[in-house]
Design a protein around this motif. Structure first.
Motif, short mmCIF file in Angstrom:
data_model
loop_
_atom_site.label_atom_id
_atom_site.label_comp_id
_atom_site.label_asym_id
_atom_site.label_seq_id
_atom_site.Cartn_x
_atom_site.Cartn_y
_atom_site.Cartn_z
N ARG A 18 31.49 27.08 38.55
CA ARG A 18 30.47 27.47 39.54
C ARG A 18 30.44 28.98 39.67
NH1 ARG A 18 30.86 23.78 44.79
NH2 ARG A 18 30.32 25.82 45.66
N ALA A 19 29.25 29.53 39.81
CA ALA A 19 29.10 30.98 39.95
C ALA A 19 29.73 31.49 41.24
CB ALA A 19 27.62 31.34 39.91
N ASP A 20 29.77 30.64 42.27
CA ASP A 20 30.27 31.08 43.58
C ASP A 20 31.75 30.78 43.77
OD1 ASP A 20 30.23 28.35 43.84
OD2 ASP A 20 28.97 28.32 45.64
N ARG A 21 32.41 30.33 42.74
CA ARG A 21 33.85 30.02 42.85
C ARG A 21 34.61 31.12 42.12
NH1 ARG A 21 37.25 25.50 43.44
NH2 ARG A 21 38.77 26.43 44.85
N ILE A 22 35.12 32.08 42.88
CA ILE A 22 35.76 33.25 42.29
C ILE A 22 37.28 33.03 42.24
CG2 ILE A 22 36.05 35.75 42.43
CD1 ILE A 22 33.13 34.78 41.99
N ILE A 23 37.85 33.28 41.08
CA ILE A 23 39.30 33.13 40.89
C ILE A 23 40.01 34.30 41.57
CG2 ILE A 23 41.13 33.08 39.15
CD1 ILE A 23 39.00 31.77 37.24
N GLN A 24 41.00 33.96 42.40
CA GLN A 24 41.77 34.97 43.14
C GLN A 24 43.14 35.15 42.50
OE1 GLN A 24 40.17 36.26 45.91
NE2 GLN A 24 38.49 34.79 45.62
N LYS A 25 43.74 36.32 42.70
CA LYS A 25 45.10 36.54 42.20
C LYS A 25 46.04 35.50 42.80
CE LYS A 25 48.74 40.09 42.12
NZ LYS A 25 49.34 39.71 40.85
N GLY A 26 46.84 34.88 41.95
CA GLY A 26 47.79 33.88 42.42
C GLY A 26 47.25 32.46 42.39
N ASP A 86 41.82 17.29 22.32
CA ASP A 86 41.85 17.31 23.79
C ASP A 86 43.18 17.90 24.24
OD1 ASP A 86 41.34 16.76 26.48
OD2 ASP A 86 41.65 14.59 26.29
N ASN A 87 43.12 18.94 25.07
CA ASN A 87 44.37 19.51 25.63
C ASN A 87 44.11 20.27 26.91
OD1 ASN A 87 45.06 22.40 23.40
ND2 ASN A 87 43.14 21.73 24.31
N ALA A 88 45.16 20.48 27.68
CA ALA A 88 45.01 21.14 28.98
C ALA A 88 46.27 21.94 29.30
CB ALA A 88 44.75 20.11 30.08
N ARG A 89 46.08 22.96 30.13
CA ARG A 89 47.22 23.80 30.54
C ARG A 89 46.90 24.41 31.90
NH1 ARG A 89 48.51 28.65 26.58
NH2 ARG A 89 48.01 27.03 25.06
N THR A 90 47.92 24.71 32.66
CA THR A 90 47.73 25.34 33.96
C THR A 90 48.43 26.69 33.97
OG1 THR A 90 47.60 23.18 35.02
CG2 THR A 90 48.03 25.06 36.46
N VAL A 91 47.72 27.71 34.42
CA VAL A 91 48.28 29.06 34.48
C VAL A 91 48.08 29.63 35.88
CG1 VAL A 91 47.87 29.52 32.04
CG2 VAL A 91 46.11 30.13 33.71
N GLY A 127 57.97 31.34 43.07
CA GLY A 127 58.32 30.32 44.05
C GLY A 127 57.87 28.94 43.65
N GLN A 128 57.17 28.28 44.59
CA GLN A 128 56.79 26.90 44.37
C GLN A 128 55.78 26.73 43.23
OE1 GLN A 128 54.91 24.78 47.70
NE2 GLN A 128 56.68 23.46 47.57
N VAL A 129 54.92 27.73 43.05
CA VAL A 129 53.95 27.65 41.95
C VAL A 129 54.69 27.66 40.62
CG1 VAL A 129 52.05 28.83 40.78
CG2 VAL A 129 52.07 28.68 43.27
N ALA A 130 55.68 28.54 40.51
CA ALA A 130 56.47 28.61 39.27
C ALA A 130 57.15 27.27 39.02
CB ALA A 130 57.49 29.73 39.36
#
Ligand code: MF3
Ligand code: CO
Length: 258
Positions: free
Chosen positions: A85-93, A110-115, A123-126
């Motif tokens: 979406r154009a209005d969904r801006i990715i923020q740091k973190g 087919d593949n996927a990854r999370t960064v 912390g918890q994200v790591a």
């Protein structure tokens, strides 16, 4: 949903799936490198379109049951199937899950990854990213001839539970080759009852979706696609397409450039 005979791949068909898997891995690797705070999720979708075009393939997702995007981009509490979406801006973190399917020469990768956007996760994200990737790798390690599909899910589930995380139950991995979703279903948890035995030549996509909180999810009522955690907690998604062999499982979606 996906039940029936499980295909075995060899020869030209196997080479076809290999090429599609390699293309989807290349696109995913390039997208992960490109993610930056300030980009919209639609910018990511446009980039994906260009990267997919470079492979000579087409998005396997666009038009699938009417899906409107080239890829899926799911942020933070979104589990999977987020639409650019154009209005969904990715923020740091931000926790950015990218899911890429490419069709080349009549076969599907087919593949996927999370960064984590804009730097190393902390912390918890790591912990979430490490555990979800490790759970996928544990599942892959269990994907051996003579084992069952249940051995894969059990390995994934055990690792996630050790960390107190929730394993999504309503969506599962799948066979993947001539079409995106083939039998068998590949749950990320142990099931009771019959589970297919793995044989050399099977190609499956293993894709744990793991939440910091509850395993429960909710489906967006407006866009009809986006899946979120029921409690708003963060979620991660890693997926590889693999070939069962007589020896070690072979990861078909390992990017060359990584
Ligand atoms: N990678 C997803 C899967 O394995 C597919 C995305 S669903 C789509 O099922 F609708 F976006 F195609
Ligand atoms: Co998949």
């Amino acid at each position: 949903m996906v039940s029936g005979k499980i295909r075995l791949y060899e020869g030209a068909e196997l080479e076809g799936v290999r090429a599609a898997a390699a293309a989807s891995a290349e696109v995913l690797a390039r997208l992960c490198d490109a993610v930056e705070p300030g980009m919209s999720t639609l910018d990511m979708d446009h980039l994906a379109e260009a990267f997919i075009h470079d492979t000579g393939g087409k998005s396997a997702f666009l038009g699938y049951h009417g899906y409107p995007g080239q890829i899926c981009i799911s942020l933070n509490n979104e589990v999977v199937h987020g639409i650019g979406r154009a209005d969904r801006i990715i923020q740091k973190g931000d926790v950015v899950s990218l899911d890429v399917g490419v069709t080349v020469g009549g076969y599907v990768g087919d593949n996927a990854r999370t960064v984590c956007a804009g730097g190393q996760p902390e912390g918890q994200v790591a912990e979430l990213l490490t555990v979800t990737r490790d759970a996928l790798m544990a599942g892959i390690d269990a994907a051996r001839e003579g084992n069952t599909i249940n051995d894969i899910g059990g390995a994934v589930e055990d690792l996630a539970k050790k960390h107190g995380f929730g394993v999504v139950r309503d969506m599962v991995g799948h066979g993947c080759g001539k079409v995106m979703h083939e039998p068998p279903e590949v749950p990320n948890y142990r099931i009771h009852g019959h589970s297919p035995t793995l044989k050399a030549g099977m190609i499956i996509a293993i894709e744990p979706m793991i939440n910091v909180g509850t395993w429960r999810i909710v489906f967006d009522r407006e866009d009809g696609w986006t899946v979120r955690t029921a409690d708003g907690s963060l979620s991660a998604h890693f997926e590889h397409q693999i070939l069962i062999t007589k020896n070690n499982p072979e990861i078909l979606t390992w990017p060359k450039s990584a």
